[in-house]
Motif scaffolding. Structure first.
Motif, PDB file in Angstrom:
ATOM      1  N   GLY A  85     -34.488 -21.461   6.393  1.00  0.00           N
ATOM      2  CA  GLY A  85     -35.183 -21.943   5.527  1.00  0.00           C
ATOM      3  C   GLY A  85     -36.286 -23.000   6.354  1.00  0.00           C
ATOM      4  N   LEU A  86     -36.431 -23.589   7.469  1.00  0.00           N
ATOM      5  CA  LEU A  86     -36.511 -24.070   8.669  1.00  0.00           C
ATOM      6  C   LEU A  86     -38.208 -23.822   7.907  1.00  0.00           C
ATOM      7  CD1 LEU A  86     -36.928 -26.797  10.269  1.00  0.00           C
ATOM      8  CD2 LEU A  86     -36.791 -24.822  12.425  1.00  0.00           C
ATOM      9  N   PHE A  87     -38.267 -23.020   8.129  1.00  0.00           N
ATOM     10  CA  PHE A  87     -40.219 -22.031   8.461  1.00  0.00           C
ATOM     11  C   PHE A  87     -40.797 -22.108   6.851  1.00  0.00           C
ATOM     12  CE2 PHE A  87     -38.837 -20.455  12.773  1.00  0.00           C
ATOM     13  CZ  PHE A  87     -40.329 -20.639  13.008  1.00  0.00           C
ATOM     14  N   ILE A  88     -39.587 -22.276   5.903  1.00  0.00           N
ATOM     15  CA  ILE A  88     -40.069 -22.304   4.105  1.00  0.00           C
ATOM     16  C   ILE A  88     -40.358 -23.354   4.105  1.00  0.00           C
ATOM     17  CG2 ILE A  88     -38.889 -21.850   1.594  1.00  0.00           C
ATOM     18  CD1 ILE A  88     -38.073 -19.750   2.016  1.00  0.00           C
ATOM     19  N   VAL A  89     -39.676 -24.806   4.808  1.00  0.00           N
ATOM     20  CA  VAL A  89     -39.845 -25.994   4.283  1.00  0.00           C
ATOM     21  C   VAL A  89     -41.211 -26.562   4.909  1.00  0.00           C
ATOM     22  CG1 VAL A  89     -38.686 -28.709   4.783  1.00  0.00           C
ATOM     23  CG2 VAL A  89     -37.226 -26.281   4.276  1.00  0.00           C
ATOM     24  N   ILE A  90     -41.466 -26.473   6.300  1.00  0.00           N
ATOM     25  CA  ILE A  90     -42.207 -26.752   6.346  1.00  0.00           C
ATOM     26  C   ILE A  90     -43.974 -26.101   6.448  1.00  0.00           C
ATOM     27  CG2 ILE A  90     -43.839 -26.135   9.374  1.00  0.00           C
ATOM     28  CD1 ILE A  90     -41.113 -28.552   9.219  1.00  0.00           C
ATOM     29  N   LYS A  91     -43.507 -24.955   5.818  1.00  0.00           N
ATOM     30  CA  LYS A  91     -44.792 -24.044   5.103  1.00  0.00           C
ATOM     31  C   LYS A  91     -44.992 -24.732   3.505  1.00  0.00           C
ATOM     32  CE  LYS A  91     -48.266 -21.437   4.684  1.00  0.00           C
ATOM     33  NZ  LYS A  91     -49.216 -21.533   6.295  1.00  0.00           N
ATOM     34  N   GLY A  92     -43.915 -25.825   2.736  1.00  0.00           N
ATOM     35  CA  GLY A  92     -43.683 -26.446   2.063  1.00  0.00           C
ATOM     36  C   GLY A  92     -44.738 -27.721   2.361  1.00  0.00           C
ATOM     37  N   VAL A  93     -44.273 -27.777   3.070  1.00  0.00           N
ATOM     38  CA  VAL A  93     -44.838 -29.567   3.556  1.00  0.00           C
ATOM     39  C   VAL A  93     -45.795 -29.665   3.745  1.00  0.00           C
ATOM     40  CG1 VAL A  93     -44.417 -31.655   5.315  1.00  0.00           C
ATOM     41  CG2 VAL A  93     -42.940 -30.238   4.482  1.00  0.00           C
ATOM     42  N   GLU A  94     -47.134 -28.276   4.370  1.00  0.00           N
ATOM     43  CA  GLU A  94     -47.949 -27.504   5.211  1.00  0.00           C
ATOM     44  C   GLU A  94     -48.777 -27.873   3.546  1.00  0.00           C
ATOM     45  OE1 GLU A  94     -50.266 -24.766   7.211  1.00  0.00           O
ATOM     46  OE2 GLU A  94     -47.869 -24.460   8.082  1.00  0.00           O
ATOM     47  N   LYS A  95     -48.442 -27.220   2.982  1.00  0.00           N
ATOM     48  CA  LYS A  95     -49.282 -27.105   1.782  1.00  0.00           C
ATOM     49  C   LYS A  95     -49.023 -28.024   0.527  1.00  0.00           C
ATOM     50  CE  LYS A  95     -50.421 -22.661   1.997  1.00  0.00           C
ATOM     51  NZ  LYS A  95     -51.941 -22.654   2.556  1.00  0.00           N
ATOM     52  N   SER A  96     -48.733 -29.422   1.054  1.00  0.00           N
ATOM     53  CA  SER A  96     -48.245 -30.248  -0.342  1.00  0.00           C
ATOM     54  C   SER A  96     -49.955 -31.647   0.620  1.00  0.00           C
ATOM     55  CB  SER A  96     -47.185 -31.167   0.372  1.00  0.00           C
ATOM     56  OG  SER A  96     -46.748 -32.165   1.515  1.00  0.00           O
ATOM     57  N   VAL A  97     -50.077 -32.451  -0.894  1.00  0.00           N
ATOM     58  CA  VAL A  97     -51.090 -33.135  -0.631  1.00  0.00           C
ATOM     59  C   VAL A  97     -50.331 -34.733   0.481  1.00  0.00           C
ATOM     60  CG1 VAL A  97     -52.114 -35.084  -2.185  1.00  0.00           C
ATOM     61  CG2 VAL A  97     -51.348 -32.570  -2.628  1.00  0.00           C
ATOM     62  N   VAL A  98     -48.822 -34.847   0.684  1.00  0.00           N
ATOM     63  CA  VAL A  98     -48.676 -36.038   1.471  1.00  0.00           C
ATOM     64  C   VAL A  98     -48.574 -35.321   2.575  1.00  0.00           C
ATOM     65  CG1 VAL A  98     -46.901 -36.523   2.569  1.00  0.00           C
ATOM     66  CG2 VAL A  98     -46.366 -36.480   0.173  1.00  0.00           C
ATOM     67  N   PHE A  99     -49.100 -33.800   3.414  1.00  0.00           N
ATOM     68  CA  PHE A  99     -49.438 -34.026   4.464  1.00  0.00           C
ATOM     69  C   PHE A  99     -50.665 -34.213   4.737  1.00  0.00           C
ATOM     70  CE2 PHE A  99     -50.453 -30.466   7.316  1.00  0.00           C
ATOM     71  CZ  PHE A  99     -49.312 -30.060   8.523  1.00  0.00           C
ATOM     72  N   TYR A 100     -51.775 -33.484   4.126  1.00  0.00           N
ATOM     73  CA  TYR A 100     -52.929 -33.556   4.362  1.00  0.00           C
ATOM     74  C   TYR A 100     -53.388 -35.308   4.825  1.00  0.00           C
ATOM     75  CZ  TYR A 100     -54.076 -29.266   3.516  1.00  0.00           C
ATOM     76  OH  TYR A 100     -53.844 -27.328   3.493  1.00  0.00           O
ATOM     77  N   SER A 101     -52.322 -36.602   4.408  1.00  0.00           N
ATOM     78  CA  SER A 101     -53.122 -37.725   4.380  1.00  0.00           C
ATOM     79  C   SER A 101     -52.084 -37.884   5.394  1.00  0.00           C
ATOM     80  CB  SER A 101     -52.355 -38.322   3.284  1.00  0.00           C
ATOM     81  OG  SER A 101     -50.810 -37.918   3.134  1.00  0.00           O
ATOM     82  N   LEU A 102     -50.847 -37.023   6.067  1.00  0.00           N
ATOM     83  CA  LEU A 102     -50.228 -37.507   7.375  1.00  0.00           C
ATOM     84  C   LEU A 102     -51.431 -37.031   8.520  1.00  0.00           C
ATOM     85  CD1 LEU A 102     -46.692 -36.479   6.666  1.00  0.00           C
ATOM     86  CD2 LEU A 102     -47.219 -38.715   7.390  1.00  0.00           C
ATOM     87  N   VAL A 103     -52.163 -35.806   7.892  1.00  0.00           N
ATOM     88  CA  VAL A 103     -52.676 -35.833   9.287  1.00  0.00           C
ATOM     89  C   VAL A 103     -53.629 -36.018   9.457  1.00  0.00           C
ATOM     90  CG1 VAL A 103     -54.514 -34.092  10.249  1.00  0.00           C
ATOM     91  CG2 VAL A 103     -52.951 -32.765   8.737  1.00  0.00           C
TER      92      VAL A 103
END
Length: 211
Positions: A85-103
């Motif tokens: 579950g942890l890695f699925i959630v992290i990968k989902g966040v990594e693919k999201s638009v929000v993640f790139y704005s955080l980066v």
């Protein structure tokens, strides 16, 4: 640790000689030791880790002397589900638009090795250190583009696991496993974890800065 737990560490515990005796399957120990050695050699030969893991695991199951049920009973399936579950959630966040704005925001804040180290310490104790490395990966690749930055990230995220219980999945595994015999609270862990983490990170910074 000796300073905080001097009484517990200096108390003598007498263990009956019978308790020191244990049974083991000699052929299985020899076979498993050889498999571990082969696994390490294959890793150093850059054979894909997942192929090696599945291969040696299958070999040990096929040539088993112990019934599979005994092995399966020792597997913590709740922990496996947590990892999945942890890695699925992290990968989902990594693919999201929000993640790139955080980066992009991190890129403005994390501009030097020192800020990278302390950001890694903070994030590692929010989402655990392994997911934290996955989060920082695009930042290192796109903005630092420096091999040494990986060393700073590896050092800080590893030592971050000593700060709080959430800093590393390994902490959760050990504390959950010991829960039937001893209770370790967040504050109890932090009073040792804080000085240990600060000292180890400071030493790590000095060493990496010199080399």
């Amino acid at each position: 640790m000796h300073r905080f737990y001097k009484k517990d560490l200096t108390s003598s515990v007498k263990t009956p000689e019978e308790a020191l005796k244990y049974r083991y399957n000699k052929p299985s120990v020899i076979k498993s030791s050889l498999v571990v050695l082969i696994t390490v050699i294959l890793f150093f030969l850059n054979v894909p880790m997942e192929i090696v893991s599945i291969g040696v695991g299958s070999f040990l199951l096929i040539t088993r002397r112990v019934k599979p049920e005994k092995v399966y009973n020792l597997i913590d399936f709740r922990l496996l589900i947590l990892f999945i579950g942890l890695f699925i959630v992290i990968k989902g966040v990594e693919k999201s638009v929000v993640f790139y704005s955080l980066v992009e925001h991190f890129q403005m804040l994390v501009t030097a090795p020192l800020s990278l180290v302390f950001s890694s310490l903070l994030v590692s104790n929010v989402v655990s250190n392994v997911p934290a490395v996955l989060i920082f990966k695009p930042l290192i690749v796109n903005y630092f583009n420096d091999e040494k930055a990986w060393f700073f990230l590896a050092m800080s995220s590893t030592f971050a696991g000593n700060l709080t219980i959430l800093g590393s999945i390994a902490n959760i595994i050990v504390i959950e496993g010991a829960s039937s015999k001893v209770k370790i609270g967040s504050f109890e862990y932090l009073k040792i974890g804080l000085p240990v983490t600060l000292l180890s990170v400071l030493v790590g910074l000095v060493i990496l800065s010199l080399f």
